[in-house]
Design a protein around this motif. Structure first.
Motif, short mmCIF file in Angstrom:
data_model
loop_
_atom_site.label_atom_id
_atom_site.label_comp_id
_atom_site.label_asym_id
_atom_site.label_seq_id
_atom_site.Cartn_x
_atom_site.Cartn_y
_atom_site.Cartn_z
N GLN A 93 0.83 -1.20 0.00
CA GLN A 93 0.00 0.00 0.00
C GLN A 93 0.87 1.26 0.00
O GLN A 93 0.58 2.23 -0.70
N GLU A 94 1.95 1.23 0.77
CA GLU A 94 2.87 2.36 0.78
C GLU A 94 3.52 2.57 -0.58
O GLU A 94 3.76 3.71 -0.99
N HIS A 95 3.80 1.48 -1.27
CA HIS A 95 4.39 1.60 -2.61
C HIS A 95 3.40 2.26 -3.57
O HIS A 95 3.78 3.08 -4.40
N VAL A 96 2.13 1.93 -3.44
CA VAL A 96 1.10 2.56 -4.28
C VAL A 96 1.05 4.06 -3.97
O VAL A 96 0.99 4.88 -4.90
N GLU B 281 -2.25 -0.60 -10.73
CA GLU B 281 -3.35 -1.51 -11.05
C GLU B 281 -2.98 -2.96 -10.70
O GLU B 281 -3.81 -3.71 -10.18
N GLN B 282 -1.73 -3.33 -10.96
CA GLN B 282 -1.27 -4.68 -10.61
C GLN B 282 -1.31 -4.88 -9.10
O GLN B 282 -1.74 -5.93 -8.61
N PHE B 283 -0.87 -3.87 -8.37
CA PHE B 283 -0.90 -3.97 -6.91
C PHE B 283 -2.32 -4.00 -6.38
O PHE B 283 -2.63 -4.74 -5.44
N PHE B 284 -3.23 -3.23 -6.98
CA PHE B 284 -4.63 -3.25 -6.56
C PHE B 284 -5.23 -4.65 -6.73
O PHE B 284 -5.92 -5.16 -5.86
N THR B 285 -4.95 -5.25 -7.88
CA THR B 285 -5.46 -6.60 -8.15
C THR B 285 -4.92 -7.59 -7.12
O THR B 285 -5.68 -8.39 -6.56
#
Length: 193
Positions: free
Chosen positions: A104-107, A149-153
């Motif tokens: 989440q921090e990376h996002v 988007e990849q992290f959200f998925t």
């Protein structure tokens, strides 16, 4: 008399820490400390997200605004899923929340990078001559958005896995937790490139 005081002091010095552990005070204190730390980190993350969102709104970067809103919803949903699934457990929710937090921090960092790119785009637009630079920065925005988007998925998939754990056995917890840790490592490695 002095010897008996020394013996009593030694006995107390040795037994109080053991009693502290034996009666569970140590575990309770550790859980309270971890919970407080988790709340502080969550609050800091939310503040950073809101700051990035405000800047994205100011710079009129719709894709970034949408992702900031999405991350905010994911943070709330993920926290609810984990806390509901592991209600009454002391350390398990914090373990899952901390594993997901680095992703989440990376996002949020990607959103902050979008702000920086947005400022550079504004500067390039004022000069109206640097079309190659403008296109490079537009591509950078697209790349950051795609990575988010990849992290959200992945975050959504792990939240679903946590919600669908049938029993809270160590094996099933480790499986999903391993996936989260792997995801966090991927996020950290992506940020170093």
């Amino acid at each position: 008399m002095l010897g008996s005081y020394a013996l009593a002091a030694a006995f107390i010095a040795l037994t109080v820490p053991r009693m502290y552990r034996l009666f569970g005070y140590k575990t309770d204190d550790e859980a309270a400390w971890l919970h407080a730390r988790n709340l502080r980190e969550h609050s800091t993350l939310i503040q950073r997200l809101e700051t990035a969102r405000e800047a994205l709104v100011e710079l009129k970067i719709p894709q970034g605004i949408q992702q900031a809103n999405m991350l905010n919803a994911i943070l709330d949903d993920y926290r609810s899923v984990v806390e509901t699934r592991f209600v009454g457990k002391t350390f398990t929710p914090i373990t899952y929340l901390n594993a997901a937090r680095s992703v989440q921090e990376h996002v949020v960092q990607n959103l902050t990078d979008m702000v920086a790119v947005g400022h550079s785009l504004a500067g390039i637009s004022r000069q109206q001559v640097q079309t190659d630079l403008y296109q490079e920065q537009q591509q950078r925005l697209s790349d950051l958005a795609a990575e988010n988007e990849q992290f959200f998925t992945a975050l959504t998939e792990t939240a679903v896995e946590v919600a669908n754990i049938r029993t809270i056995s160590q094996f099933e917890r480790l499986d999903t937790l391993t996936r989260l840790v792997s995801l966090a490592q991927t996020a950290n490695n992506t940020g170093k490139q």
